[in-house]
Enzyme design. Structure first.
Site, PDB file in Angstrom:
ATOM      1  N   GLU A  80       0.827  -1.205   0.000  1.00 56.23           N
ATOM      2  CA  GLU A  80       0.000   0.000   0.000  1.00 56.23           C
ATOM      3  C   GLU A  80       0.863   1.257   0.000  1.00 56.23           C
ATOM      4  O   GLU A  80       1.722   1.450   0.856  1.00 56.23           O
ATOM      5  CB  GLU A  80      -0.919  -0.020   1.221  1.00 56.23           C
ATOM      6  CG  GLU A  80      -1.895  -1.180   1.161  1.00 56.23           C
ATOM      7  CD  GLU A  80      -2.477  -1.559   2.512  1.00 56.23           C
ATOM      8  OE1 GLU A  80      -3.607  -2.052   2.530  1.00 56.23           O
ATOM      9  OE2 GLU A  80      -1.795  -1.387   3.540  1.00 56.23           O
TER      10      GLU A  80
ATOM     11  N   ARG B  88       4.277   1.181   2.044  1.00 52.42           N
ATOM     12  CA  ARG B  88       4.301   0.169   3.095  1.00 52.42           C
ATOM     13  C   ARG B  88       5.328  -0.890   2.696  1.00 52.42           C
ATOM     14  O   ARG B  88       5.270  -1.437   1.597  1.00 52.42           O
ATOM     15  CB  ARG B  88       2.911  -0.438   3.245  1.00 52.42           C
ATOM     16  CG  ARG B  88       2.815  -1.670   4.128  1.00 52.42           C
ATOM     17  CD  ARG B  88       1.363  -2.097   4.271  1.00 52.42           C
ATOM     18  NE  ARG B  88       1.240  -3.404   4.943  1.00 52.42           N
ATOM     19  CZ  ARG B  88       0.092  -3.885   5.430  1.00 52.42           C
ATOM     20  NH1 ARG B  88      -1.024  -3.167   5.317  1.00 52.42           N
ATOM     21  NH2 ARG B  88       0.053  -5.060   6.014  1.00 52.42           N
TER      22      ARG B  88
ATOM     23  N   ARG C  46      -0.388  -1.065  15.873  1.00 51.86           N
ATOM     24  CA  ARG C  46      -1.040   0.048  15.191  1.00 51.86           C
ATOM     25  C   ARG C  46      -1.709   0.956  16.227  1.00 51.86           C
ATOM     26  O   ARG C  46      -2.874   0.795  16.575  1.00 51.86           O
ATOM     27  CB  ARG C  46      -2.050  -0.474  14.156  1.00 51.86           C
ATOM     28  CG  ARG C  46      -1.367  -1.244  13.033  1.00 51.86           C
ATOM     29  CD  ARG C  46      -2.360  -1.737  12.004  1.00 51.86           C
ATOM     30  NE  ARG C  46      -1.680  -2.468  10.938  1.00 51.86           N
ATOM     31  CZ  ARG C  46      -2.297  -3.009   9.892  1.00 51.86           C
ATOM     32  NH1 ARG C  46      -3.630  -2.909   9.790  1.00 51.86           N
ATOM     33  NH2 ARG C  46      -1.617  -3.657   8.968  1.00 51.86           N
TER      34      ARG C  46
END
Length: 543
Positions: A397, A413, A477
């Site tokens: 990504e 990414r 995250r």
């Protein structure tokens, strides 16, 4: 001498009082305050009772610049006791008091986990909460909730401190977990259970030529899992800078196409682009058809058509500022190499270059099943599209920004983890070179991120600014942060960063400029599946 003795005795007695009172441990949250929630966790309170029998009072002090007319209520809840198995661990709550994932139950405190003790409406700068609540032996948990009025501005801020508390009618020492920080407002644009959908994922966000905010995302009806599943591309639209959002639209949805169930016709991972020349808005997504219900990342095959069981790259366009959308436009045969297993977009957003070229970031899985990130572009307003070479292997990504006329930066990414991959192309992806910041400047927990370049003429600072957002970690995250660079991405200094959400979520983000002064961000937060916040550019770059 007598005066000295009296002062010394007073100090000694005060010390005895403090020593006779249990310490109250306090953690102030660093998460968005959602205007559309009836409860938001403001403070966690932990009391390990050794001597105290009762919590009598908690005092909060708000800053003078808080708009108290926007506050609906401040509430104090009791959250219960600690489990024996965790008694030697430091926690500030026994459970999650407000869920971000329980369908239809994301806007209020779960009554199974908390007891509301006291509530104050029409607060002033000093708020005194007096629960007089008896404590259980061991660790007791309390928390303070903040409820805002629906008319609260997205740009409002709350600065508040817990300044004192009383146990057994005595002032108790407060042990703060960290420094206080400004609380920013947010809107839960999409929350679990909205429109009958289990979850919403993968944000994309743009500002149209007329100033309309357009947010796209996956509508994941059955669960939060990736394609292949029952997934449509949803769109939310705001004409008042994100303060309110219209009813969800579906730019891309395939239903039971070809006689297959909806869960084998999923379309998702969207990106969105505004053609700044014509005003046309493009949404792009991957359509997965006829490959069962396994994950498309592994099950999409080589080939070109749906008969080959390979994912299809589809577009939809709007010529009326995102109000209505065209039927799907399949461009797979224009851009896909037949040997690739899977071709899909960013996700997030695409751009219009200064010469009018439309550009979307892309990723594809090659014949050896290695992922690669790159770009695709159109020179004819979206009629035809082209892909050249990938920027870096084992990347997925990505987001693209034009940093100089004709020069594109791709921020990727990287499956190696640790930091973001960054490459530059001057020929629309035919050749690529590593940027000096590659694999060294931006933390990467292996997650999608956002990158936009804001020209000096388009922002209040009058300087070129590169803005970036992602979970600012190398593992997990959490710590969703917006960062700014004034040197073309060579550095993102700590003084040019704003933390929005310290807690865990899915972590995907997408940025846009709302106007010359304000950044908008749509992201997967810890409090809602699709959270929108507005941040003044000068809050990040104050000088």
């Amino acid at each position: 001498m007598k005066k000295f003795f009296i002062l010394t005795l007073f100090a000694f007695l005060s010390l005895l009082i403090v020593q006779a009172t249990d310490t109250i441990q306090v953690k102030q949250t660093r998460i968005p305050i959602l205007i559309d929630r009836n409860d938001n966790v403001l403070f966690y309170v932990r009391i390990n009772t050794d001597k105290a029998k009762e919590l009598n009072e908690v005092v909060l002090q708000f800053s003078d610049d808080v708009n108290f007319n926007e506050i609906e209520a401040i509430k104090l809840y009791y959250g219960g006791t600690e489990a024996f198995q965790r008694e030697n661990q430091l926690h500030y709550a026994p459970v999650q008091y407000i869920s971000s994932h329980a369908q239809g139950k994301t806007r209020d405190a779960n009554p199974s986990y908390s007891i509301k003790l006291v509530e104050q409406r029409k607060p002033s700068s000093r708020v005194v909460l007096s629960p007089n609540y008896k404590l259980f032996s061991g660790i007791n948990y309390f928390w303070i909730s903040l409820q805002m009025k629906p008319s609260t501005s997205l740009l409002s801020k709350i600065d508040v401190k817990m300044v004192s508390a009383k146990l057994d009618m005595k002032n108790a020492p407060l042990e703060m977990a960290d420094e206080s920080m400004t609380h920013r407002m947010g809107i839960g644009v999409r929350q679990a259970g909205d429109d009958g959908s289990a979850s919403f994922r993968i944000p994309g966000l743009v500002t149209s030529n007329s100033g309309t905010l357009l947010g796209v995302y996956d509508v994941r009806y059955n669960s939060s899992v990736d394609l292949q599943e029952y997934v449509d591309v949803g769109l939310s639209r705001s004409t008042d800078k994100g303060q309110t959002w219209e009813k969800m639209r579906l730019p891309l949805s395939f239903g039971e196409y070809g006689g297959l169930p909806k869960a084998q016709n999923g379309v998702g991972d969207p990106a969105i682009l505004v053609d700044n020349v014509t005003g046309t808005i493009w949404t792009i997504a991957a359509w997965t058809h006829g490959m069962g219900n396994g994950r498309a990342w592994h099950n999409s095959k080589a080939g070109m058509t749906i008969q080959d069981q390979t994912a299809q790259l589809v577009l939809s366009k709007s010529t009326d500022d995102g109000e209505t959308w065209s039927e799907p436009i399949n461009i797979t045969e224009q851009v896909k190499d037949p040997s690739w297993k899977f071709l899909l977009q960013g996700p997030g957003m695409g751009i219009t270059m200064q010469d009018g070229t439309l550009v979307f970031p892309i990723q594809y899985i090659d014949s050896t099943r290695i992922p690669n990130a790159g770009i695709m572009y159109s020179k004819d307003r979206g009629e035809t599209w082209h892909i050249h070479s990938h920027a870096r292997t084992n990347t997925t990504e990505a987001q693209v920004a034009e940093v100089k006329p004709g020069v594109l930066m791709l921020n990727m990414r990287d499956n190696r983890g640790g930091s973001r991959a960054v490459s530059i192309t001057k020929d629309l992806g035919k050749t690529w070179t590593e940027h000096p910041s590659n694999r060294s400047v931006l933390n990467e927990p292996v997650c999608m991120a956002s990158l936009i370049n804001v020209k000096a003429k388009d922002n209040v600072l009058g300087r070129d600014v590169l803005l970036f957002s992602n979970p600012n970690t190398t593992e997990g995250r959490y710590n969703i942060t917006i960062k700014a660079s004034l040197d073309g991405g060579l550095s993102f200094p700590k003084e040019y960063q704003v933390l929005l959400d310290e807690d865990y979520g899915w972590g995907y983000t997408c940025l846009t400029m709302i106007d010359k002064e304000t950044i908008g961000i749509l992201y997967e937060s810890s409090v809602a599946h699709m959270t929108f916040q507005a941040v003044k550019l000068k809050d990040i770059i104050g000088k």
